[in-house]
Design a protein around this motif. Structure first.
Motif, PDB file in Angstrom:
ATOM      1  N   GLY A  67       0.803  -1.223   0.000  1.00 33.99           N
ATOM      2  CA  GLY A  67       0.000   0.000   0.000  1.00 33.99           C
ATOM      3  C   GLY A  67       0.831   1.266   0.000  1.00 33.99           C
ATOM      4  O   GLY A  67       0.309   2.364   0.149  1.00 33.99           O
ATOM      5  N   GLU A  98       1.599  -4.464  -8.492  1.00 36.46           N
ATOM      6  CA  GLU A  98       0.362  -3.916  -9.028  1.00 36.46           C
ATOM      7  C   GLU A  98       0.096  -2.558  -8.389  1.00 36.46           C
ATOM      8  O   GLU A  98       0.488  -2.314  -7.249  1.00 36.46           O
ATOM      9  N   SER A  99      -0.538  -1.713  -9.157  1.00 38.85           N
ATOM     10  CA  SER A  99      -0.874  -0.362  -8.721  1.00 38.85           C
ATOM     11  C   SER A  99      -2.392  -0.283  -8.588  1.00 38.85           C
ATOM     12  O   SER A  99      -3.113  -0.638  -9.536  1.00 38.85           O
ATOM     13  N   ARG A 100      -2.845   0.142  -7.415  1.00 41.88           N
ATOM     14  CA  ARG A 100      -4.286   0.260  -7.173  1.00 41.88           C
ATOM     15  C   ARG A 100      -4.638   1.705  -6.852  1.00 41.88           C
ATOM     16  O   ARG A 100      -3.815   2.445  -6.301  1.00 41.88           O
ATOM     17  N   MET A 101      -5.872   2.056  -7.149  1.00 44.54           N
ATOM     18  CA  MET A 101      -6.371   3.391  -6.852  1.00 44.54           C
ATOM     19  C   MET A 101      -6.537   3.529  -5.337  1.00 44.54           C
ATOM     20  O   MET A 101      -6.953   2.580  -4.660  1.00 44.54           O
ATOM     21  N   THR A 103      -8.130   4.537  -1.771  1.00 44.83           N
ATOM     22  CA  THR A 103      -9.520   4.435  -1.321  1.00 44.83           C
ATOM     23  C   THR A 103     -10.100   5.798  -0.958  1.00 44.83           C
ATOM     24  O   THR A 103     -11.236   6.086  -1.278  1.00 44.83           O
ATOM     25  N   ARG A 106      -8.777   9.039  -5.001  1.00 47.85           N
ATOM     26  CA  ARG A 106      -8.729   8.217  -6.208  1.00 47.85           C
ATOM     27  C   ARG A 106      -7.549   8.566  -7.116  1.00 47.85           C
ATOM     28  O   ARG A 106      -7.181   7.791  -7.982  1.00 47.85           O
ATOM     29  N   ARG A 109      -1.991   6.505  -6.110  1.00 41.91           N
ATOM     30  CA  ARG A 109      -1.700   5.146  -6.565  1.00 41.91           C
ATOM     31  C   ARG A 109      -1.009   4.396  -5.433  1.00 41.91           C
ATOM     32  O   ARG A 109       0.023   4.839  -4.935  1.00 41.91           O
ATOM     33  N   THR A 114       2.774  -8.392  -6.084  1.00 44.75           N
ATOM     34  CA  THR A 114       1.961  -9.561  -6.391  1.00 44.75           C
ATOM     35  C   THR A 114       2.589 -10.749  -5.668  1.00 44.75           C
ATOM     36  O   THR A 114       3.688 -10.634  -5.102  1.00 44.75           O
TER      37      THR A 114
END
Length: 173
Positions: A67, A98-101, A103, A106, A109, A114
């Motif tokens: 994160g 992996e890159s996530r938006m 919470t 938005r 990143r 993984t």
């Protein structure tokens, strides 16, 4: 033979700069050789993936701190955004990160290793841990603490607390 004291250094007072009469070439060179060998095992494995040391550093910190934001990673590595983007793009394309938006934001990143990325980071860390533990095995039981204090003292004083928090503080979940 390792000298008991290095005559090039004058007496040191805690919190003060050390006055140097002559460079401590022996210690400088030992650092160079130790670093060369410390990274050599991971370098061989990283090469199989077409990765280098920058990939290793990114993968290490993202794996250790799931994160992590790109801004936090830039702060840790002290590299340019351009350098990070190139390395990160490769790690993402090859499914190691992996890159996530975010919470709450938005635009943010968040980076996660993984399972493939975590496995590689762990494999590299175990190789380096083996080398470290081998070096510590011939020393007193307190050597790990002494080495940790020594390495922390090499870090710029204005970054010392931040590094302590990163290394010894709670990890993100």
């Amino acid at each position: 033979m390792v000298p008991d004291a290095i005559p090039a250094l004058k007496a040191q007072q805690p919190g003060k700069d050390v006055l140097v009469e002559q460079p401590a070439y022996d210690l400088i060179e030992l650092f160079f050789f130790a670093y060369r060998d410390f990274v050599s095992d991971p370098d061989r494995i990283l090469d199989e993936y077409g990765f280098g040391r920058a990939h290793h550093r990114v993968l290490h910190f993202v794996s250790r701190q799931p994160g992590l934001t790109i801004a936090e990673l830039l702060d840790i590595l002290r590299i340019t955004k351009q350098s990070l983007n190139r390395v990160l793009k490769e790690l993402i394309e090859k499914d190691f990160i992996e890159s996530r938006m975010g919470t709450s934001d938005r635009r943010q990143r968040l980076l996660f290793a993984t399972s493939k990325g975590h496995d590689l980071a762990l494999k590299l860390a175990k190789l380096q841990t083996r080398r470290i533990m081998r070096a510590l095995s011939d020393m007193d039981p307190e050597a790990k603490e002494t080495v940790s204090r020594y390495l922390l003292s090499l870090i710029d004083p204005d970054d010392n607390a931040h590094v302590k928090q990163l290394v010894f503080g709670p990890k993100k979940t």
